[in-house]
Design a protein around this motif. Structure first.
Motif, short mmCIF file in Angstrom:
data_model
loop_
_atom_site.label_atom_id
_atom_site.label_comp_id
_atom_site.label_asym_id
_atom_site.label_seq_id
_atom_site.Cartn_x
_atom_site.Cartn_y
_atom_site.Cartn_z
N MET A 1 -21.91 -64.35 4.72
CA MET A 1 -22.39 -63.19 3.98
C MET A 1 -21.99 -63.33 2.52
O MET A 1 -20.85 -63.69 2.22
N PHE A 2 -22.91 -63.05 1.62
CA PHE A 2 -22.60 -63.09 0.20
C PHE A 2 -22.49 -61.68 -0.34
O PHE A 2 -23.19 -60.76 0.10
N PHE A 3 -21.61 -61.54 -1.31
CA PHE A 3 -21.44 -60.26 -1.99
C PHE A 3 -21.45 -60.52 -3.49
O PHE A 3 -20.70 -61.37 -3.97
N HIS A 4 -22.30 -59.81 -4.23
CA HIS A 4 -22.38 -60.02 -5.67
C HIS A 4 -21.55 -58.98 -6.40
O HIS A 4 -21.76 -57.77 -6.24
N TYR A 5 -20.60 -59.46 -7.23
CA TYR A 5 -19.81 -58.58 -8.09
C TYR A 5 -20.47 -58.55 -9.45
O TYR A 5 -20.85 -59.59 -9.99
N LEU A 43 -22.63 -75.76 -1.34
CA LEU A 43 -22.91 -74.82 -0.26
C LEU A 43 -23.54 -75.53 0.94
O LEU A 43 -23.15 -75.28 2.09
N MET A 44 -24.50 -76.42 0.70
CA MET A 44 -25.12 -77.14 1.81
C MET A 44 -24.11 -78.04 2.52
O MET A 44 -24.10 -78.16 3.75
N GLN A 45 -23.22 -78.68 1.75
CA GLN A 45 -22.18 -79.49 2.37
C GLN A 45 -21.25 -78.62 3.21
O GLN A 45 -20.82 -79.03 4.30
N GLY A 46 -20.94 -77.44 2.70
CA GLY A 46 -20.07 -76.54 3.46
C GLY A 46 -20.72 -76.07 4.75
O GLY A 46 -20.09 -76.04 5.81
N TRP A 47 -21.98 -75.70 4.67
CA TRP A 47 -22.68 -75.25 5.88
C TRP A 47 -22.90 -76.40 6.86
O TRP A 47 -23.07 -76.18 8.06
N ASN A 48 -22.87 -77.63 6.35
CA ASN A 48 -23.06 -78.81 7.18
C ASN A 48 -21.74 -79.41 7.65
O ASN A 48 -21.73 -80.40 8.37
N CYS A 49 -20.61 -78.81 7.26
CA CYS A 49 -19.29 -79.37 7.58
C CYS A 49 -18.93 -79.09 9.04
O CYS A 49 -19.00 -77.95 9.50
N LEU A 59 -15.35 -76.26 0.03
CA LEU A 59 -16.76 -76.44 -0.34
C LEU A 59 -17.44 -75.10 -0.61
O LEU A 59 -18.15 -74.94 -1.61
N LEU A 60 -17.21 -74.12 0.26
CA LEU A 60 -17.87 -72.82 0.10
C LEU A 60 -17.28 -72.04 -1.07
O LEU A 60 -18.02 -71.34 -1.79
N ASP A 61 -15.97 -72.16 -1.29
CA ASP A 61 -15.36 -71.55 -2.48
C ASP A 61 -16.02 -72.08 -3.75
O ASP A 61 -16.40 -71.32 -4.65
N THR A 62 -16.13 -73.40 -3.82
CA THR A 62 -16.61 -74.02 -5.07
C THR A 62 -18.10 -73.81 -5.25
O THR A 62 -18.57 -73.57 -6.37
N GLY A 63 -18.87 -73.87 -4.17
CA GLY A 63 -20.29 -73.61 -4.27
C GLY A 63 -20.58 -72.19 -4.75
O GLY A 63 -21.47 -71.96 -5.57
N THR A 64 -19.80 -71.24 -4.24
CA THR A 64 -19.98 -69.85 -4.66
C THR A 64 -19.59 -69.67 -6.13
O THR A 64 -20.26 -68.95 -6.88
N GLU A 65 -18.53 -70.36 -6.56
CA GLU A 65 -18.16 -70.30 -7.98
C GLU A 65 -19.26 -70.86 -8.86
O GLU A 65 -19.55 -70.33 -9.94
N GLU A 66 -19.90 -71.95 -8.41
CA GLU A 66 -20.96 -72.54 -9.21
C GLU A 66 -22.14 -71.58 -9.36
O GLU A 66 -22.84 -71.59 -10.38
N LEU A 67 -22.38 -70.74 -8.35
CA LEU A 67 -23.40 -69.70 -8.52
C LEU A 67 -23.02 -68.75 -9.65
O LEU A 67 -23.88 -68.26 -10.39
#
Length: 294
Positions: A1-5, A43-49, A59-67
């Protein structure tokens, strides 16, 4: 789940509008090595991990930061595109050929397509492509690509940093450059940790190494003029994977003879021996009857 601040990760406000700089920032947003690429890649690497825990979370921390970086640069591009009304700019261009040339160099999609906002494209207007991301499922291979991606991203951000004197843009890019340094180092650290824990080792993929022709797995073939490549660490001594030594082949020879082309279906009309479509002057085909289907 994503949450936008609603707040930005870091301040993203230029001192003044600059549509040409906005075009350059498009490379950092939607280019091959831009923030959108690394965001989707991580994000794709994280979901594929396949390993729950720290690697997936990293992976998911960093992918979300890049967004968040995509959002920062998008906001900066939109603000750089703010400025004088179109008719005022047109009148100024009539009196100033140099200004006309400069304005003519901006990305027309910013006015025509996005209405003064960012687009998912690079600085030349090439649309962003999902073909640029790498998510193989092998973490060692993927982390190496990630470290390279951060290196390319930082090089390009540094170049754009030196193309502007706008303090607001430079301030944002200083933050981005710092995060690129962190991300390069974290992927390099993750590579070492994967190997230390025995989850992966060199060369990738490790599980098929016993099927290789081992006699060729350490040879450097000299396939260009001169022999300068023989002077490197890669031409002699122990290999980094510890599975043997490097060797240098100064004058390599082909390991197989000249290939024999396969026969061609006559109705593909390939050029073959004996004339057009393999047909002889007497109407017969090479090695076959002239009738269709034979």
């Amino acid at each position: 789940m994503f949450f936008h601040y609603k707040g930005l990760q870091f301040e993203s406000t230029p001192e003044r509008p600059d549509p040409l700089l906005a075009m350059k920032l498009q490379e950092l947003l939607g280019g091959h090595w831009g923030e959108l690429t690394v965001a989707m890649q991580y994000l794709m690497q994280g979901w594929n991990c396949r390993i729950p825990g720290k690697y997936k979370d990293l992976l998911l921390d960093t992918g979300t930061e890049e967004l968040a970086h995509v959002e920062m640069i998008s906001n900066m591009i939109a603000k750089l595109l703010e400025g004088a009304p179109a008719e005022q700019t047109a009148r100024a261009c009539e009196d100033n050929p140099m200004l006309a040339a400069i304005v003519g160099g901006q990305n027309p999609q910013h006015s025509i397509v996005s209405g003064g906002g960012p687009v998912l494209a690079d600085s030349a207007g090439t649309p962003w492509s999902g073909k640029w991301i790498v998510a193989s499922g092998n973490l060692l291979a993927d982390f190496r690509v990630n470290a390279a991606a951060e290196g390319q991203s930082k090089i390009q951000a540094a170049r754009v940093y030196n193309m502007t004197d706008d303090p607001g843009v430079k301030k944002m890019l200083k933050f981005n450059l710092a995060r690129d340094s962190m991300h390069q180092n974290q992927w390099l650290a993750a590579i070492e940790e994967l190997k230390d824990e025995g989850l992966e080792y060199d060369p990738v993929p490790a599980g098929i190494i016993d099927e290789e022709f081992d006699e060729y797995s350490g040879q450097l073939w000299n396939l260009s003029a001169g022999s300068d490549s023989s002077q490197g660490r890669w031409a002699s001594g122990e290999r980094p994977d510890g599975r043997g030594s490097f060797s240098y082949v100064d004058s390599p020879e082909p390991l197989a003879g000249e290939p024999t082309p396969p026969s061609a279906d006559p109705y593909l009309y390939a050029t073959v021996p004996g004339g057009p479509n393999g047909q002889r002057p007497d109407g017969t085909r090479n090695g076959a009857s002239a009738s269709r289907g034979v």
